[in-house]
Design an enzyme around this catalytic site. Structure first.
Site, PDB file in Angstrom:
ATOM      1  CB  CYS A 120      -0.939  -0.033   1.186  1.00  0.00           C
ATOM      2  SG  CYS A 120      -1.746  -1.635   1.349  1.00  0.00           S
ATOM      3  CG  HIS A 126      -2.728   2.680   3.505  1.00  0.00           C
ATOM      4  ND1 HIS A 126      -3.525   2.466   2.405  1.00  0.00           N
ATOM      5  CD2 HIS A 126      -2.557   1.459   4.089  1.00  0.00           C
ATOM      6  CE1 HIS A 126      -3.818   1.178   2.330  1.00  0.00           C
ATOM      7  NE2 HIS A 126      -3.246   0.546   3.343  1.00  0.00           N
ATOM      8  CG  ASN A 139      -6.219  -1.669   2.717  1.00  0.00           C
ATOM      9  OD1 ASN A 139      -5.754  -1.034   1.775  1.00  0.00           O
ATOM     10  ND2 ASN A 139      -5.462  -2.310   3.589  1.00  0.00           N
TER      11      ASN A 139
END
Ligand code: ACO
Length: 356
Positions: free
Chosen positions: A143, A283, A313
């Site tokens: 990520c 994030h 996510n």
């Protein structure tokens, strides 16, 4: 369609200024990295916690209290990674007021590529109709990949001025197991993009910091399918190729520590303090991680951007998607200092400072 004029002239500049091992020409260097355009895209299909409760042994209450996620978007059956990336990239180019011929380089951060090889960036170069410019993936960076991509892009622009398209894209729902409740409920699909360049745009990318602790590769890994443990008929039968191993508590701890520290480090580098920050786009892995970073930094809740509740996510797409949304929602004004921060499998972390 492949156009030759714009990008070819960029390549001519590139070759003359040192890419390929030659010395840099000082005249070609630039101090400025402008953010010229922002783009984002999520698929239409909504997967709620109640939908997941029909697939695995889970509840809306468990997912909401542990992660803050209520729903996420999943790609349609006829969509793949390239489609998501192309939508976000086209929006970013439109926002920048430029066309494909003006793109001088393409970086795609993804852990869920269009095909195993070649990279998604090659497909994207062709789909967008860009010239024969350098294009490559930052794959496997989890990520943190998009913010790492900003770091690479600004170095490339300083080396030889050009517009660089940086995309973060994931279609995680198709590649991880739908039987493992510990991980499957966490993720969503999406894409985000920016165009960076040597000119003043909507904002300036002031600085980026990034780091890696490779002793932590085991806390978040999808390890079957590489050369260490190749894909076989047995792995297909067992589902090992879709098994995302995750030490949730360790990931949580590392995420909070590393993202907070990266924010402070990038602020220090641009001579600013937490009090100067108008918006933090972290994030979006888990609302509790975001809350812990917010507390650690000592900023108000409203300063931290959150969309994990309805997008889940989205891996390397989450930061550029959040940045695009924040701007669309009017959360960013001229004069604002915006900080991006991310962590990902590796273990990687990164933060960027953007001045609007
Ligand atoms: N539904 C119901 N129960 C579940 C589910 C689920 N979806 N998943 C796990 N459980 C159960 C487990 O089986 C376990 O049961 P047991 O106690 O009977 O063994 C229990 O819930 C685990 O509960 P906790 O340990 O209290 O869970 P925790 O509070 O640690 O939350 C979580 C787990 C959400 C994974 C948390 O550790 C976390 O968010 N970690 C960070 C993970 C993360 O963000 N990963 C990002 C992935 S990639 C990236 O972004 C870079």
């Amino acid at each position: 369609m492949t156009t030759a004029s714009g990008p070819d002239s960029v390549i001519a500049v590139t070759t003359g200024t040192g890419v390929g091992g030659r010395l840099r020409s000082p005249e070609a260097e630039t101090e400025m990295t402008g953010v010229l355009g922002f783009g984002g895209y999520v698929p239409d299909r909504v997967m709620t916690n109640a939908d997941w409760a029909e697939v695995v042994d889970t509840t809306d209450e468990w997912i909401t209290t542990r992660t803050g996620i209520k729903e996420r978007r999943f790609a349609a059956d006829d969509e793949a990674t390239l489609d998501l990336a192309a939508h976000a990239a086209e929006r970013a180019m439109q926002d920048a007021g430029i066309g494909p011929a003006d793109i001088g380089e393409i970086i795609v951060a993804t852990d869920t590529p269009e095909v195993y090889t070649p990279d998604t960036a090659s497909f994207l170069q062709h789909r967008l109709g860009c010239g024969n410019v350098p294009a490559y993936d930052l794959g496997g960076s989890g990520c943190a990949g998009f913010v790492q991509g900003l770091d690479v892009a600004r170095a490339r622009i300083a080396f030889a001025p050009r517009n660089v398209l940086v995309v973060g894209v994931e279609l995680i729902s198709r590649l991880i197991s739908w039987k493992e409740r510990e991980t499957c409920v966490l993720f969503g699909d999406g894409a985000g993009a920016v165009v960076l360049g040597p000119d003043a745009g909507h904002a300036e990318l002031l600085d980026v910091v990034a780091g890696t602790d490779g002793s932590m590769t085991g806390i978040l890994t999808l390890s079957t399918g590489g050369t260490r443990d190749p894909f076989t008929i047995e792995t297909a039968k067992s589902g090992a190729h879709q098994h995302l191993e995750m030490n949730g508590r360790e990931v949580f701890k590392q995420a909070v520590t590393r993202m907070s520290a990266a924010v402070l480090e990038v602020l220090d580098r641009v001579d600013r303090s937490v009090a100067d920050v108008a918006l933090v786009v972290p994030h979006q892995a888990n609302k509790r991680i975001i809350d812990a970073v917010t507390r650690r930094l000592g900023v108000d809740d409203g300063v931290t951007f959150v969309n994990v509740d309805y997008f889940g996510n989205t891996g390397s797409a989450s930061v550029p998607l959040g940045l695009w949304q924040a701007r669309e929602q009017g959360r960013v004004a001229n004069g604002d200092l915006v900080i991006l921060t991310a962590f990902g499998a590796g273990f990687h972390w990164a933060a960027a400072a953007i001045q609007f």
